[in-house]
Motif scaffolding. Structure first.
Motif, PDB file in Angstrom:
ATOM      1  N   ASN A 216       0.809  -1.214   0.000  1.00 53.91           N
ATOM      2  CA  ASN A 216       0.000   0.000   0.000  1.00 53.91           C
ATOM      3  C   ASN A 216       0.844   1.267   0.000  1.00 53.91           C
ATOM      4  OD1 ASN A 216      -2.677  -1.011  -0.148  1.00 53.91           O
ATOM      5  ND2 ASN A 216      -2.419  -1.755   1.954  1.00 53.91           N
ATOM      6  N   GLN A 217       1.840   1.277  -0.884  1.00 55.58           N
ATOM      7  CA  GLN A 217       2.609   2.496  -1.090  1.00 55.58           C
ATOM      8  C   GLN A 217       2.473   2.909  -2.554  1.00 55.58           C
ATOM      9  OE1 GLN A 217       6.312   1.027   0.342  1.00 55.58           O
ATOM     10  NE2 GLN A 217       6.132   2.086   2.301  1.00 55.58           N
ATOM     11  N   ILE A 218       2.715   4.201  -2.806  1.00 56.04           N
ATOM     12  CA  ILE A 218       2.536   4.747  -4.150  1.00 56.04           C
ATOM     13  C   ILE A 218       3.379   3.981  -5.174  1.00 56.04           C
ATOM     14  CG2 ILE A 218       3.071   6.739  -5.589  1.00 56.04           C
ATOM     15  CD1 ILE A 218       2.228   8.462  -3.193  1.00 56.04           C
ATOM     16  N   ALA A 219       2.753   3.549  -6.260  1.00 57.89           N
ATOM     17  CA  ALA A 219       3.485   2.811  -7.289  1.00 57.89           C
ATOM     18  C   ALA A 219       3.278   3.434  -8.666  1.00 57.89           C
ATOM     19  CB  ALA A 219       3.042   1.356  -7.301  1.00 57.89           C
ATOM     20  N   TYR A 220       2.527   4.539  -8.722  1.00 53.34           N
ATOM     21  CA  TYR A 220       2.207   5.135 -10.029  1.00 53.34           C
ATOM     22  C   TYR A 220       3.230   6.169 -10.474  1.00 53.34           C
ATOM     23  CZ  TYR A 220       0.439   8.805  -6.991  1.00 53.34           C
ATOM     24  OH  TYR A 220       0.338   9.759  -6.024  1.00 53.34           O
ATOM     25  N   HIS A 221       4.101   6.596  -9.543  1.00 52.82           N
ATOM     26  CA  HIS A 221       5.002   7.710  -9.861  1.00 52.82           C
ATOM     27  C   HIS A 221       6.287   7.174 -10.497  1.00 52.82           C
ATOM     28  CE1 HIS A 221       6.316  11.969  -8.521  1.00 52.82           C
ATOM     29  NE2 HIS A 221       6.903  11.614  -9.640  1.00 52.82           N
ATOM     30  N   THR A 222       6.197   6.804 -11.787  1.00 57.20           N
ATOM     31  CA  THR A 222       7.369   6.228 -12.460  1.00 57.20           C
ATOM     32  C   THR A 222       7.644   6.975 -13.755  1.00 57.20           C
ATOM     33  OG1 THR A 222       6.067   4.703 -13.791  1.00 57.20           O
ATOM     34  CG2 THR A 222       6.720   3.929 -11.616  1.00 57.20           C
ATOM     35  N   GLU A 223       8.837   6.729 -14.309  1.00 57.11           N
ATOM     36  CA  GLU A 223       9.198   7.355 -15.588  1.00 57.11           C
ATOM     37  C   GLU A 223       8.227   6.919 -16.686  1.00 57.11           C
ATOM     38  OE1 GLU A 223      11.453   9.725 -16.219  1.00 57.11           O
ATOM     39  OE2 GLU A 223      11.709   9.740 -14.035  1.00 57.11           O
ATOM     40  N   GLY A 224       7.841   5.640 -16.650  1.00 56.87           N
ATOM     41  CA  GLY A 224       6.931   5.117 -17.666  1.00 56.87           C
ATOM     42  C   GLY A 224       5.604   5.850 -17.663  1.00 56.87           C
ATOM     43  N   VAL A 225       5.052   6.096 -16.466  1.00 51.39           N
ATOM     44  CA  VAL A 225       3.767   6.792 -16.368  1.00 51.39           C
ATOM     45  C   VAL A 225       3.908   8.221 -16.879  1.00 51.39           C
ATOM     46  CG1 VAL A 225       2.035   7.665 -14.763  1.00 51.39           C
ATOM     47  CG2 VAL A 225       2.900   5.339 -14.500  1.00 51.39           C
ATOM     48  N   LYS A 226       5.043   8.858 -16.531  1.00 53.07           N
ATOM     49  CA  LYS A 226       5.264  10.230 -17.012  1.00 53.07           C
ATOM     50  C   LYS A 226       5.300  10.265 -18.536  1.00 53.07           C
ATOM     51  CE  LYS A 226       8.561  11.239 -13.891  1.00 53.07           C
ATOM     52  NZ  LYS A 226       9.779  11.921 -13.452  1.00 53.07           N
ATOM     53  N   GLU A 227       5.998   9.259 -19.112  1.00 59.73           N
ATOM     54  CA  GLU A 227       6.068   9.166 -20.567  1.00 59.73           C
ATOM     55  C   GLU A 227       4.653   9.003 -21.138  1.00 59.73           C
ATOM     56  OE1 GLU A 227       8.897   6.149 -21.835  1.00 59.73           O
ATOM     57  OE2 GLU A 227       7.870   6.092 -23.773  1.00 59.73           O
ATOM     58  N   GLY A 228       3.885   8.128 -20.503  1.00 59.45           N
ATOM     59  CA  GLY A 228       2.510   7.902 -20.947  1.00 59.45           C
ATOM     60  C   GLY A 228       1.685   9.177 -20.905  1.00 59.45           C
ATOM     61  N   ILE A 229       1.822   9.938 -19.819  1.00 56.99           N
ATOM     62  CA  ILE A 229       1.053  11.181 -19.688  1.00 56.99           C
ATOM     63  C   ILE A 229       1.447  12.157 -20.796  1.00 56.99           C
ATOM     64  CG2 ILE A 229       0.727  13.212 -18.231  1.00 56.99           C
ATOM     65  CD1 ILE A 229       0.858  11.357 -15.806  1.00 56.99           C
ATOM     66  N   LYS A 230       2.767  12.213 -21.090  1.00 58.80           N
ATOM     67  CA  LYS A 230       3.215  13.124 -22.156  1.00 58.80           C
ATOM     68  C   LYS A 230       2.634  12.713 -23.512  1.00 58.80           C
ATOM     69  CE  LYS A 230       7.436  14.639 -19.922  1.00 58.80           C
ATOM     70  NZ  LYS A 230       8.757  14.099 -19.586  1.00 58.80           N
ATOM     71  N   LYS A 231       2.573  11.397 -23.730  1.00 64.56           N
ATOM     72  CA  LYS A 231       1.984  10.930 -24.991  1.00 64.56           C
ATOM     73  C   LYS A 231       0.493  11.249 -25.055  1.00 64.56           C
ATOM     74  CE  LYS A 231       5.277   7.341 -26.175  1.00 64.56           C
ATOM     75  NZ  LYS A 231       5.606   5.915 -26.056  1.00 64.56           N
ATOM     76  N   MET A 232      -0.163  11.124 -23.920  1.00 71.27           N
ATOM     77  CA  MET A 232      -1.589  11.454 -23.893  1.00 71.27           C
ATOM     78  C   MET A 232      -1.805  12.930 -24.214  1.00 71.27           C
ATOM     79  SD  MET A 232      -3.274   8.726 -23.413  1.00 71.27           S
ATOM     80  CE  MET A 232      -4.902   9.357 -23.140  1.00 71.27           C
ATOM     81  N   ARG A 233      -0.883  13.772 -23.739  1.00 70.54           N
ATOM     82  CA  ARG A 233      -0.965  15.198 -24.049  1.00 70.54           C
ATOM     83  C   ARG A 233      -0.834  15.414 -25.566  1.00 70.54           C
ATOM     84  NH1 ARG A 233      -2.903  20.222 -23.108  1.00 70.54           N
ATOM     85  NH2 ARG A 233      -1.588  21.749 -24.121  1.00 70.54           N
ATOM     86  N   GLN A 234       0.139  14.687 -26.169  1.00 71.07           N
ATOM     87  CA  GLN A 234       0.302  14.772 -27.631  1.00 71.07           C
ATOM     88  C   GLN A 234      -0.985  14.386 -28.342  1.00 71.07           C
ATOM     89  OE1 GLN A 234       3.405  12.336 -29.234  1.00 71.07           O
ATOM     90  NE2 GLN A 234       5.003  13.422 -28.121  1.00 71.07           N
TER      91      GLN A 234
END
Lengths: 420, 320
Positions: A216-234
């Motif tokens: 039960n610790q944060i697991a979403y804060h990764t480089e992969g997720v950041k990359e995904g968010i940037k692609k979603m912005r594109q």
């Protein structure tokens, strides 16, 4: 005098109008008092449901409730877009529902809001999908009865993709390319909802991350997720997404009306799409975001909970046992007659012939192969925190690292409250 | 009979009439009547307005999560939290931008409509009704019409259809905050809904301007049109204008419905009431902070109203 008499005329008209207006609410009081609809013992239970989009669900639920003879069951059909805030604020009042549908979220258990249902589930525990039992269990106690499992994935028009010589995308880059190729003057290439929030969790999973880890610790804060968010912005700014459609992702209208050839939606909408598009329909899971990621499917769904703080908690529990444990006919009807939902109980799933062949069977396969079930530790406040990240980084041009850090603060505060 | 005549005619008549009335027995029964007629309203006012205000003031000093009967006193912590909360302070900025748009725009549009309708020779009542009718529409219903048919992002949305004739790409009016087209949706919606009501107020005021003034101006050589409007109509409408502006500012502060319905799940475009709704009634159910925010907002409105009264002179009675 003539002026005066016309004055009086107007007044009497107004008075009559006011009288009628006053009668209106009285008449309304008479009909919707929670006591209507059968019931011999004079006891009553109130149940809350969010508004299902498929025709006939509301009537079905009311029909099941009528069959219960130990209490009158009053069904509240919440049409509001934010069912959770309606539910949460109602739970604080005397008017709280005795029984309600929701997703497993641990804050409801920690605050003593929902009752332990282990004693009614235990006898049939082995009949339920083990993942559905696990997602409702805290410290060995089971707190909710799963009614339906709802896998969510992409639906696409086979003919349109074939014509454009596009294979169903398996990576996010391919999905973006497909969206670009399929966008024409009249049609947008892709629809993933008006606020894009439906794909937050699949994006995280397909980046090889998770919402929370096993501790039960944060697991979403990764480089992969950041990359995904940037692609979603594109993708969001590319002009290839259908936005501000009259209906949201959970409604099949966008693909059925030909506004887009690829839509993110849930299995519940499959019957409507099949009826409109026939065989010209395929499905694929949320594509990989990074090389280390894996395609993913949201195994959403709805469960029944009993309000432990309600006046009729015991009666409510009996009702839940009656309808969602004992009445298999109703459970099967609910899962298969309106939208398509996967029955969480093996005995019902075994006889669900509608899900055995064709596209529904493919849906079940995606559910089994790529599905991620609810995490009971992932609560509404955390969901909202990530929705804010998406709003600020995808729809606005925010910095993913800064926004994710902001979300971390919120999520950590919440985690500390729940797990210490 | 005497009451009906005095009402319309003149004040001195009633001043003369009142001492002549018989006094006996009236005092007791008039007190009784006073309470009889005002008490339903007063009870409602107390129960639904004053008690909640007092309760909210009390809540604002407590840690009140998921409860309205808290026990943990926290002093001014909630106020401090709210003032530091960028979402709340941001909502005040949102409101200021919104008010800066909507108040002058509604004022100008309703005055313009009133001037046009006032000049009509035929079908005056018809046009008056047509422009007034939107006032009867609910904000929620109008917001849905705006969102789903006029400003929907698909190609057959009304605005996108019109833009399509000129070869402009489809615009996602609400989903994409950059550029902030959502303001156009919100401002046009509110203009449509409320301009008619203020038009009626201006129309009444226009009809109250004595025609002699225009005749005198014409004799003095004032040209009809802008000159007459600038030097006669506008000054004569000062009292109404002030009242309209005050009402518009209050209405802007109360903005909720269309923002709530048009901009769900955003982090932008939230005026204070929407923000406080999410604070107090969203998933965190924090009544303490929500109440503190409401008190801060009340104080702000109080200050703005006092300052505005000082500058525009509303409430001083003398409007000449």
């Amino acid at each position: 005098m003539s002026a005066m008499s016309s004055n009086w005329d107007r007044r009497s008209v107004l008075r009559a109008a006011a009288g009628l207006a006053a009668l209106g609410p009285l008449a309304a009081c008479g009909s919707n008092n929670g006591r209507s609809g059968g019931g011999s013992s004079g006891k009553s239970i109130k149940q809350y449901f969010h508004a299902y989009g498929e025709a006939g669900v509301e009537d079905a639920l009311k029909r099941y409730a009528k069959g219960y003879d130990k209490a009158a069951v009053n069904t509240q059909w919440i049409t509001s877009a934010d069912y959770e805030s309606k539910l949460f604020s109602a739970l604080l009042t005397d008017n709280a529902p005795d029984v309600f549908e929701f997703h497993p979220q641990i804050q409801l258990i920690k605050s003593g809001q929902v009752a332990d249902l282990s004693d009614i589930i235990d006898p049939v525990k082995s009949d339920f999908n083990p993942a559905d039992i696990a997602s409702h269990t805290v410290d060995g106690k089971i707190y909710g009865v799963r009614m339906i499992d709802d896998p969510q994935f992409f639906f696409y028009r086979k003919s349109v993709l074939e014509k454009a010589k596009i294979q169903p995308p398996t990576t996010l880059d391919e999905l973006m390319e497909a969206a670009a190729k399929l966008t024409t003057g009249k049609v947008k290439g892709l629809f993933i909802g008006n606020d894009l929030h439906a794909v937050i969790n699949p994006l995280i999973w397909s980046s090889g991350a998770d919402t929370l880890d096993a501790k039960n610790q944060i697991a979403y804060h990764t480089e992969g997720v950041k990359e995904g968010i940037k692609k979603m912005r594109q993708l969001f700014t590319s002009g290839h997404l259908l936005l501000d459609a009259p209906t949201d992702y959970w409604d099949p209208s966008a693909i059925v009306q030909g506004l887009t050839p690829i839509q993110f939606c849930g299995m519940w909408a499959m019957p409507v799409m099949q009826k409109a598009l026939g065989d010209d329909l395929g499905i694929f899971p949320f594509p990989k975001v990074t090389d280390s990621g894996k395609q993913s499917v949201v195994n959403g769904g709805w469960s029944m909970f009993v309000n432990a703080k309600g006046k009729n908690a015991d009666l409510a529990k009996e009702y839940v046992k009656w309808l969602w444990i004992d009445q298999k006919k109703y459970q099967e009807d609910f899962a298969l007659s309106y939208g398509f939902h996967i029955p969480p109980r093996a005995s019902i799933a075994a006889s669900a012939t509608k899900l055995k062949t064709g596209l529904p069977a493919e849906g079940v396969k995606l559910f089994n192969d790529f599905g991620h079930f609810d995490n009971i530790g992932w609560t509404q406040a955390m969901i909202t925190a990530l929705e804010d990240v998406f709003a600020n980084c995808v729809r606005k041009n925010g910095d993913p690292e800064a926004e994710l850090s902001k979300a971390d603060t919120t999520v950590n505060r919440e985690l500390k409250k729940l797990f210490g | 009979m005497s009451t009906t005549t005095t009402r319309g005619v003149a004040r001195p008549a009633s001043a003369q009439a009142s001492p002549a009335r018989p006094r006996r027995g009236l005092r007791g029964s008039s007190t009784f009547n006073f309470w009889l007629f005002t008490s339903p309203f007063l009870i409602g006012l107390t129960v639904f307005v004053y008690v909640p205000i007092g309760w909210s003031l009390w809540l604002s000093f407590f840690e009140a999560r998921f409860t309205v009967t808290p026990s943990k006193f926290v002093g001014f912590d909630n106020y401090w939290q709210m003032l530091q909360d960028s979402k709340f302070t941001g909502s005040l900025v949102t409101f200021t931008v919104f008010a800066a748009f909507i108040v002058p725009a509604t004022w100008a549009l309703s005055l313009g409509l009133a001037l046009l309708v006032n000049r009509l020779r035929f079908m005056k009542a018809f046009f008056r009704s047509v422009f007034f009718l939107p006032t009867a529409c609910s904000y929620v219903a109008a917001a849905l019409v705006w969102k789903m048919s006029m400003f929907s992002g698909v190609r057959f949305g009304l605005m996108n259809t019109i833009l399509g004739w000129f070869g402009v790409e489809n615009i996602a009016w609400l989903a994409n905050p950059d550029p902030p087209w959502y303001w156009l949706v919100i401002v046009t919606l509110r203009l449509w809904l409320q301009a008619g009501f203020y038009m009626i107020l201006f129309l009444a005021a226009l009809q109250n301007i004595p025609p002699e003034l225009y005749e005198a101006a014409a004799i003095d050589g004032a040209k009809p049109g802008w000159q007459t409007f600038r030097h006669i109509t506008l000054p004569q409408l000062r009292a109404t204008s002030t009242a309209v502006i005050l009402l518009l500012v209050i209405a802007a502060y109360q903005a909720f419905d269309e923002f709530f319905n048009l901009l769900a799940k955003t982090t932008w475009g939230r005026p204070p009431l929407v923000e406080l709704y999410y604070t107090a009634l969203g998933e965190s159910q924090d009544y303490g902070e929500g109440s503190a925010g409401a008190v801060i907002l009340t104080l702000l409105i109080l200050i703005v109203t006092l300052v505005q009264g000082k500058f525009l002179g509303f409430g001083r009675g003398d409007d000449k």
